[in-house]
Design a protein around this motif. Structure first.
Motif, mmCIF file in Angstrom:
data_model
loop_
_atom_site.group_PDB
_atom_site.id
_atom_site.type_symbol
_atom_site.label_atom_id
_atom_site.label_comp_id
_atom_site.label_asym_id
_atom_site.label_seq_id
_atom_site.Cartn_x
_atom_site.Cartn_y
_atom_site.Cartn_z
ATOM 1 N N LEU A 247 79.195 12.539 -50.429
ATOM 2 C CA LEU A 247 79.539 11.312 -51.128
ATOM 3 C C LEU A 247 79.952 11.651 -52.550
ATOM 4 C CD1 LEU A 247 79.605 8.181 -51.333
ATOM 5 C CD2 LEU A 247 77.209 8.300 -52.080
ATOM 6 N N GLU A 248 81.180 11.315 -52.902
ATOM 7 C CA GLU A 248 81.667 11.461 -54.270
ATOM 8 C C GLU A 248 81.753 10.067 -54.878
ATOM 9 O OE1 GLU A 248 84.597 15.159 -54.655
ATOM 10 O OE2 GLU A 248 85.303 13.714 -53.191
ATOM 11 N N LYS A 249 80.938 9.808 -55.879
ATOM 12 C CA LYS A 249 80.925 8.476 -56.468
ATOM 13 C C LYS A 249 81.136 8.554 -57.969
ATOM 14 C CE LYS A 249 75.857 8.153 -56.831
ATOM 15 N NZ LYS A 249 74.681 7.344 -56.443
ATOM 16 N N GLY A 250 81.779 7.520 -58.499
ATOM 17 C CA GLY A 250 82.048 7.467 -59.923
ATOM 18 C C GLY A 250 80.798 7.121 -60.721
ATOM 19 N N ASP A 251 80.604 7.807 -61.835
ATOM 20 C CA ASP A 251 79.462 7.534 -62.708
ATOM 21 C C ASP A 251 79.842 6.410 -63.674
ATOM 22 O OD1 ASP A 251 77.151 7.582 -64.140
ATOM 23 O OD2 ASP A 251 77.511 9.510 -65.112
ATOM 24 N N PHE A 252 79.907 5.191 -63.140
ATOM 25 C CA PHE A 252 80.287 4.045 -63.965
ATOM 26 C C PHE A 252 79.168 3.647 -64.922
ATOM 27 C CE2 PHE A 252 83.115 3.775 -60.333
ATOM 28 C CZ PHE A 252 84.334 3.488 -60.929
ATOM 29 N N ASP A 253 77.938 3.974 -64.559
ATOM 30 C CA ASP A 253 76.812 3.636 -65.435
ATOM 31 C C ASP A 253 76.995 4.249 -66.819
ATOM 32 O OD1 ASP A 253 75.546 2.116 -63.589
ATOM 33 O OD2 ASP A 253 74.030 3.589 -63.051
ATOM 34 N N SER A 254 77.461 5.503 -66.871
ATOM 35 C CA SER A 254 77.592 6.180 -68.158
ATOM 36 C C SER A 254 78.657 5.523 -69.036
ATOM 37 C CB SER A 254 77.937 7.654 -67.951
ATOM 38 O OG SER A 254 79.213 7.802 -67.363
ATOM 39 N N LEU A 255 79.590 4.796 -68.417
ATOM 40 C CA LEU A 255 80.639 4.137 -69.186
ATOM 41 C C LEU A 255 80.159 2.845 -69.841
ATOM 42 C CD1 LEU A 255 83.685 4.518 -66.759
ATOM 43 C CD2 LEU A 255 83.204 5.852 -68.814
ATOM 44 N N ILE A 256 79.103 2.278 -69.284
ATOM 45 C CA ILE A 256 78.669 0.980 -69.797
ATOM 46 C C ILE A 256 77.339 1.039 -70.536
ATOM 47 C CG2 ILE A 256 79.908 -0.309 -68.032
ATOM 48 C CD1 ILE A 256 77.344 -0.617 -66.491
ATOM 49 N N GLN A 257 76.680 2.202 -70.533
ATOM 50 C CA GLN A 257 75.412 2.321 -71.247
ATOM 51 C C GLN A 257 75.645 2.238 -72.752
ATOM 52 O OE1 GLN A 257 73.762 5.969 -69.807
ATOM 53 N NE2 GLN A 257 72.921 5.035 -67.956
ATOM 54 N N GLY A 258 74.762 1.515 -73.400
ATOM 55 C CA GLY A 258 74.824 1.418 -74.849
ATOM 56 C C GLY A 258 75.948 0.562 -75.368
ATOM 57 N N THR A 259 76.455 -0.339 -74.521
ATOM 58 C CA THR A 259 77.558 -1.202 -74.955
ATOM 59 C C THR A 259 77.152 -2.663 -74.839
ATOM 60 O OG1 THR A 259 78.483 -1.099 -72.724
ATOM 61 C CG2 THR A 259 79.347 0.458 -74.337
ATOM 62 N N GLY A 260 76.020 -2.997 -75.458
ATOM 63 C CA GLY A 260 75.616 -4.392 -75.510
ATOM 64 C C GLY A 260 75.295 -4.955 -74.155
ATOM 65 N N ALA A 261 76.041 -5.969 -73.751
ATOM 66 C CA ALA A 261 75.782 -6.685 -72.501
ATOM 67 C C ALA A 261 75.907 -5.777 -71.289
ATOM 68 C CB ALA A 261 76.753 -7.853 -72.365
ATOM 69 N N TYR A 262 76.637 -4.657 -71.451
ATOM 70 C CA TYR A 262 76.844 -3.776 -70.308
ATOM 71 C C TYR A 262 75.925 -2.564 -70.354
ATOM 72 C CZ TYR A 262 81.110 -6.533 -70.291
ATOM 73 O OH TYR A 262 82.004 -7.563 -70.304
ATOM 74 N N GLY A 263 74.855 -2.629 -71.141
ATOM 75 C CA GLY A 263 74.003 -1.472 -71.336
ATOM 76 C C GLY A 263 73.018 -1.222 -70.225
ATOM 77 N N ALA A 264 72.906 -2.123 -69.268
ATOM 78 C CA ALA A 264 71.960 -1.950 -68.171
ATOM 79 C C ALA A 264 72.599 -1.151 -67.049
ATOM 80 C CB ALA A 264 71.523 -3.327 -67.656
ATOM 81 N N SER A 265 71.795 -0.870 -66.031
ATOM 82 C CA SER A 265 72.321 -0.205 -64.845
ATOM 83 C C SER A 265 73.387 -1.082 -64.208
ATOM 84 C CB SER A 265 71.187 0.055 -63.862
ATOM 85 O OG SER A 265 71.677 0.646 -62.691
ATOM 86 N N LEU A 266 74.285 -0.457 -63.466
ATOM 87 C CA LEU A 266 75.434 -1.186 -62.919
ATOM 88 C C LEU A 266 75.009 -2.035 -61.731
ATOM 89 C CD1 LEU A 266 78.473 -1.588 -63.215
ATOM 90 C CD2 LEU A 266 78.816 0.270 -61.619
ATOM 91 N N ASN A 267 74.460 -3.229 -62.009
ATOM 92 C CA ASN A 267 74.145 -4.167 -60.937
ATOM 93 C C ASN A 267 75.393 -4.975 -60.611
ATOM 94 O OD1 ASN A 267 74.368 -6.148 -62.966
ATOM 95 N ND2 ASN A 267 72.194 -5.954 -63.475
ATOM 96 N N SER A 268 75.289 -5.908 -59.666
ATOM 97 C CA SER A 268 76.483 -6.629 -59.224
ATOM 98 C C SER A 268 77.113 -7.440 -60.351
ATOM 99 C CB SER A 268 76.125 -7.545 -58.052
ATOM 100 O OG SER A 268 75.113 -8.468 -58.427
ATOM 101 N N SER A 269 76.287 -8.030 -61.213
ATOM 102 C CA SER A 269 76.822 -8.822 -62.314
ATOM 103 C C SER A 269 77.578 -7.941 -63.296
ATOM 104 C CB SER A 269 75.683 -9.551 -63.034
ATOM 105 O OG SER A 269 76.172 -10.250 -64.165
ATOM 106 N N ALA A 270 76.951 -6.795 -63.643
ATOM 107 C CA ALA A 270 77.609 -5.877 -64.566
ATOM 108 C C ALA A 270 78.890 -5.330 -63.966
ATOM 109 C CB ALA A 270 76.672 -4.734 -64.928
ATOM 110 N N ALA A 271 78.861 -5.067 -62.661
ATOM 111 C CA ALA A 271 80.053 -4.548 -61.988
ATOM 112 C C ALA A 271 81.196 -5.547 -62.066
ATOM 113 C CB ALA A 271 79.739 -4.233 -60.532
ATOM 114 N N ARG A 272 80.887 -6.832 -61.897
ATOM 115 C CA ARG A 272 81.941 -7.847 -61.988
ATOM 116 C C ARG A 272 82.508 -7.896 -63.399
ATOM 117 N NH1 ARG A 272 78.406 -10.812 -58.665
ATOM 118 N NH2 ARG A 272 77.539 -11.909 -60.463
ATOM 119 N N ASP A 273 81.634 -7.851 -64.400
ATOM 120 C CA ASP A 273 82.105 -7.891 -65.780
ATOM 121 C C ASP A 273 82.947 -6.668 -66.103
ATOM 122 O OD1 ASP A 273 80.831 -10.278 -66.267
ATOM 123 O OD2 ASP A 273 79.001 -9.349 -67.012
ATOM 124 N N LEU A 274 82.476 -5.491 -65.662
ATOM 125 C CA LEU A 274 83.195 -4.263 -65.946
ATOM 126 C C LEU A 274 84.527 -4.230 -65.226
ATOM 127 C CD1 LEU A 274 83.098 -1.546 -67.390
ATOM 128 C CD2 LEU A 274 82.020 -0.582 -65.369
#
Length: 221
Positions: free
Chosen positions: A109-136
């Motif tokens: 499985l090759e998966k993108g590390d999207f979490d690292s792109l959104i960490q420390g960016t305010g509203a997107y600082g949490a783990s990539l849950n479905s809500s964060a994924a939609r926003d991102l």
């Protein structure tokens, strides 16, 4: 002068040819280009298309006749081939087939590390849950919402580089098992535990190496 220009041209071509493809947020795909492939279904049915794998969810994308990109359902799909590579669905994610023996398989499985792109960016600082994924995804992730291929190609090199995480899994008797010592210790704890310990002692398994992991298929069978 002509020799110098020719040398520069050859050098530039060599550098371009050797440049390694890196997916980015505007082109978040396993492959640098959509590639000729085949989707195999139950009942000996198949369809050919230009295919790629989107790294957000590891889902299959294809190009329609009018140049739009669509996500393919995994319903009744038993195998996907893209170029020389073969893929199977496991846990609703498309994973590359590294080796198989009988009905059991080793998958990557090759998966993108999207979490690292959104960490420390305010509203997107949490783990990539479905809500964060939609926003991102509405922010800057390409390949979603049935985009046109032409528009994506224009922006193909404009995104932020996505790091790739690689994980290996076995499918044993239809069950997905992590291809780690911990995962396999747990799987074999109620059966073949002693044989498994003996196998590990006799075989120095490299847990991040597909060829080494493939030896475990011999033990499973």
């Amino acid at each position: 002068m002509k020799k110098i220009l020719s040398l520069i041209a050859v050098t530039l071509f060599t550098l371009s040819a050797s440049a390694q493809y890196e997916p980015n947020t505007k082109w978040p795909y396993v492959y640098e280009n959509f590639t000729d492939g085949t989707i195999y279904f139950d009942g000996n049915k198949k369809t050919a298309a230009k295919l790629n794998i989107h790294l957000l969810g590891n889902v299959l994308h294809y190009i329609s006749a009018d140049g739009k990109i669509f996500e393919s359902s995994d319903k009744n799909v038993i195998r996907v081939e893209i170029g020389d590579d073969a893929y199977l669905y496991s846990g609703r994610k498309l994973m590359k087939l590294c080796a198989s023996k009988g009905d059991d398989a080793l998958l990557k499985l090759e998966k993108g590390d999207f979490d690292s792109l959104i960490q420390g960016t305010g509203a997107y600082g949490a783990s990539l849950n479905s809500s964060a994924a939609r926003d991102l995804s509405s922010l800057d992730i390409g390949g979603l919402d049935k985009p046109e291929l032409g528009r994506m190609l224009q922006e193909k090199n404009d995104g932020s580089i996505i790091s790739i995480k690689t994980e290996y899994y076995f499918v044993i008797n239809g069950e997905q098992v992590e291809a780690t010592k911990k995962g396999l210790d747990k799987y074999f704890k109620d059966s073949k535990a002693d044989e498994w310990k003996a196998f590990l002692k006799a075989n120095k398994i490299k847990w991040k190496d597909a060829d080494s992991l493939a030896k475990i298929l011999d033990f499973i069978n």
